[in-house]
Design an enzyme around this catalytic site. Structure first.
Site, PDB file in Angstrom:
ATOM      1  CD  GLU A   1      -1.658  -2.639   1.736  1.00 17.24           C
ATOM      2  OE1 GLU A   1      -0.452  -2.397   2.064  1.00 17.24           O
ATOM      3  OE2 GLU A   1      -3.240  -3.291   1.355  1.00 17.24           O
TER       4      GLU A   1
ATOM      5  CG  PHE B   1      -9.906  -9.965  10.263  1.00 20.27           C
ATOM      6  CD1 PHE B   1      -9.012 -10.135  11.074  1.00 20.27           C
ATOM      7  CD2 PHE B   1     -10.411  -9.604   8.999  1.00 20.27           C
ATOM      8  CE1 PHE B   1      -8.511 -10.791  10.023  1.00 20.27           C
ATOM      9  CE2 PHE B   1      -9.318 -10.730   7.936  1.00 20.27           C
ATOM     10  CZ  PHE B   1      -8.058 -10.677   9.060  1.00 20.27           C
ATOM     11  CD  GLN B   2      -7.419  -7.527   6.866  1.00 18.98           C
ATOM     12  OE1 GLN B   2      -8.997  -7.121   6.297  1.00 18.98           O
ATOM     13  NE2 GLN B   2      -6.149  -8.189   6.622  1.00 18.98           N
TER      14      GLN B   2
ATOM     15  CE  LYS C   1     -17.543  -7.252   2.416  1.00 16.62           C
ATOM     16  NZ  LYS C   1     -17.213  -8.205   2.517  1.00 16.62           N
TER      17      LYS C   1
ATOM     18  CG  MET D   1      22.535  12.589   4.700  1.00 14.99           C
ATOM     19  SD  MET D   1      23.917  13.382   4.212  1.00 14.99           S
ATOM     20  CE  MET D   1      22.805  14.074   2.115  1.00 14.99           C
TER      21      MET D   1
END
Lengths: 567, 166
Positions: A52, A114-115, A164, A471
């Site tokens: 993502e 869940f999630q 959803k 760096m």
């Protein structure tokens, strides 16, 4: 009467498509399936990414190179939290982006389903605005508002969280959708009094410098800026994000200012009697200690965001509004002065303190970058990652157009380079896109090589391999008495083999004498993406350098004989 | 050390979930403590009013005001520091008392135009309304007695005359 019904997800995609969005970047998951289902036969093109974070940087690169907003669509929970780095990157650099996150069904929100993640709560500090859609009938209005907010004023990321059950709900497609944003002002009206004051200060200045930032590119002000510069003969230094807003190849261009800026840009700022900041925000990488920043110069600040006025540096004059409109108005008030001696002074600094590196001996990253820039020309689109290679690219790549230089500035997000180049190539299919990356940064998002391959994107990836997080190693070398901790990337993969595993052509260059030949071969490669691994000098450092907490006057132009130790 | 001043900020905001969090984050990010906070419906149901008291230096606060005004859900945010505004607060004091001290407490409450809202065998509950300084003055007067509980609403304010509050 028969009402036309669609799912909220389908209607949302229609609104996006009508608004000029062409691509959606992301990965599906349980709670975003209704949205992905609606994508099945939709004209919006889905770019399936491998992570993502990659999706956010692709959307970011797409927006930076096209000026158009783009859309990220991910699932709830970890899918959503994986976007936070990309959202911060977009927020810090004012990038229009829409992030659509799936969410648990409404009755489950707040129950540790869940999630489930409170992505609204987590993202508050890094978004321009955000929405949770609770009524499916609101979807059309919310998406229009979200795009409006993301793209107008100072652009920024807007997050829309959709449960959803809401995305799957059937809605009437003809619902009225008046925008309702009483607290949002896109761009304030320009105050003519302040504009006149700015003109008077500019007309009276003997040693003025323009500090041109990202705002010049975002507002398409390059032409207006050029007119002002040509009329007044004022030298211009462009910030990291402002690079290309004024052509690097122009005789009055000073390049990058600040921590790793050119000596002549920093000297010009130090000796100036007026700094005109246009769409730049006096970033700490330029100003260092604000109280000690160019105290002899008066300051004018052009910015669309009132929050930036006086945030870091107190200014003598502030023009709030769109940079292009302000400059177009300003020009009528300007009277060319006598800046010949100032211009001569700058010319002599440019001659005395050029950017330089050693071409003999081991291969240097600067050498590859300079050669690449020569071969690719000032029209090339260059995306970078974050670190030493980024600073060298900012110094040695010549960019003549806004939207051709893509780099993560404010957030300094390692892993930005490759995915942003993928987004850039999708936005500008006819341009040649170069991704200059470091071995450290590249390994944070290289899973997106798959995305480049399956979409047959002819990106040229130039990987500067010094087997270090260079760096940080540079700081440890200069300021921490060579105590190298956590910077040795021992165990790096064979990058050519890695590329080949993704069916990507690899080139390797180890010697200075092979640079031109290898780059030419890579540029001529026309069968999908290719990767050029440059095995470069491990212990090279970026100079000039203004140490953190020092003033521009304390700039170190060349490597010191003995490293400084932080007491 | 920068000079810390007490600021009273009024905001007109959208009446939506999450707005309070967005506003509070502007303060939290700069480490500003919110001394008092009142949120309630405005005259139209689409909006809410907030009154926030916070202490901090002028420069940081003026930056925070700009940041508050930048929030999409904030219609207007105004800092009333140094302004003459109508200001009120309500406080409830629950004081422990004996038959001997009760009269004394009630007399004092009367001086402050307080109201007795509850009374028990050994407690008396008083309501004091007015400027926050008045409530603080009454608080001082009650200290010799045993204050069992003190609840304050926080400051609400309104600009005088035709001036709009936020």
């Amino acid at each position: 009467m028969i009402r036309k019904m669609k799912t909220a997800a389908e209607l949302m995609l229609d609104v996006l498509h009508q608004s000029g969005v062409s691509h959606v970047f992301g990965i599906p998951g349980g709670n975003s399936i209704p949205i992905y289902d609606a994508l099945t036969h939709h004209p919006l093109q889905l770019i399936l990414t491998r992570h993502e974070q990659g999706a956010t940087h692709m959307a970011d690169g797409f927006a930076r190179t096209s000026g158009k907003p783009s859309v990220v669509c991910v699932t709830s929970g970890p899918g959503a939290t994986n976007t936070l780095t990309g959202i911060l990157t977009a927020m810090m650099d004012s990038i229009p982006m829409l992030i659509i996150t799936g969410q648990s069904i409404t009755p489950n929100i707040g129950l540790d389903a869940f999630q489930e993640a409170d992505v609204m709560g987590m993202s508050f500090p890094v978004v321009k605005h955000s929405y949770r859609v609770s009524d499916p009938q609101d979807i059309s209005r919310i998406i229009r508002e979200a795009l409006h907010i993301a793209t107008t004023g100072r652009p920024g990321p807007v997050l829309v969280d959709i449960p959803k059950d809401v995305s799957a709900a059937m809605v009437n497609v003809d619902i009225e959708c008046e925008q309702d944003l009483p607290g949002y002002q896109a761009a304030p009206e320009i105050n003519i009094g302040e504009l006149e004051l700015a003109a008077n200060l500019i007309n009276a200045a003997h040693r003025p410098v323009i500090l041109s930032g990202h705002g010049v590119i975002l507002s398409d002000a390059s032409k207006a800026l050029m007119e002002v510069v040509e009329k007044m003969r004022i030298p211009v230094t462009t910030t990291l994000l402002g690079k290309g807003g004024f052509p690097d190849t122009h005789e009055l261009c000073l390049g990058l200012p600040g921590m790793h800026g050119t000596a002549y840009a920093n000297k010009a700022l130090c000796e100036s009697d007026l700094i005109v900041s246009i769409g730049a925000r006096w970033d700490d990488r330029i100003t260092g200690i604000p109280e000690k920043f160019c105290t002899n110069a008066r300051k004018i600040h052009f910015d669309i965001d009132p929050v930036e006025i006086g945030k870091i540096i107190p200014v003598d004059c502030a023009v709030i509004g769109d940079a292009r409109m302000a400059l177009e108005e300003l020009i009528a008030y300007l009277k060319p002065g006598e800046l010949k001696s100032w211009n001569n002074r700058i010319r002599s600094w440019k001659r005395s303190f050029p950017l330089k590196y050693r071409k003999e001996g081991k291969l240097r990253a600067q050498h590859i970058i300079e050669e690449l820039s020569k071969l690719a020309g000032p029209e090339a689109v260059v995306c970078t990652d974050v670190g030493q290679h980024q600073m060298w690219a900012a110094q040695f790549v010549k960019t003549d157009k806004g939207k051709n230089w893509i780099s993560s500035g404010g957030a300094g997000t390692m892993g930005f380079g490759l995915p942003s180049a993928i987004g850039a190539q999708l936005a500008r299919p006819d341009a040649t896109i170069y991704a200059i990356v470091g071995d450290g940064s590249f390994q944070m998002t290289f899973c997106e090589l798959a995305t480049a391959t399956i979409n047959k994107l002819p990106i040229k990836i130039i990987l500067m391999n010094n087997r270090y997080l260079g760096m940080v190693r540079q700081w440890q070398h200069l300021f921490y008495d060579n105590r190298f901790t956590g910077v040795d990337l021992v165990g790096n993969p064979d990058f050519i083999k890695l590329a080949s595993a993704y069916n990507i052509k690899g080139f390797r260059v180890k010697r200075s004498s092979d640079v031109r030949k290898t780059l030419k071969a890579a540029i001529d490669w026309n069968d999908g993406p290719c990767l050029i691994e440059a095995v470069v000098e491990q212990h090279d450092n970026v100079f000039p350098m203004v140490p953190a907490g020092a003033t521009l006057e304390e700039m170190i132009i060349e490597p010191p004989k003995r490293p400084r130790v932080v007491s | 050390m920068k000079k810390a001043i007490k600021h009273t900020i009024s905001l007109l905001v959208s009446n939506k979930p999450g707005v309070l969090t967005r506003v509070a984050l502007v303060f939290a990010r700069r480490g500003f403590n919110i001394d008092s906070l009142v949120v309630s419906k405005a005259q139209t149901p689409a909006f809410s009013r907030m009154n926030i008291e916070a202490t901090g230096d002028e420069r940081t606060l003026s930056l925070m005001m700009a940041q508050l005004n930048r929030l999409v859900d904030v219609i207007r945010a105004v800092d009333h520091a140094g302004e003459d505004v109508v200001q009120r607060e309500l406080a409830l004091f629950k004081i422990k008392c004996t038959p001997r001290t009760r009269t004394e407490i009630l007399q004092m409450a009367d001086t402050f135009r307080g109201q007795t809202v509850d009374m028990g065998d050994d407690t008396v509950t008083l309501q004091i309304t007015g400027k926050s300084t008045k409530i603080e003055a009454f608080h001082t007067m009650m200290k010799p007695f045993e204050i069992m509980e003190l609840v304050r609403t926080g400051k609400v304010l309104m600009s005088r005359g035709r001036e709009s509050t936020a």
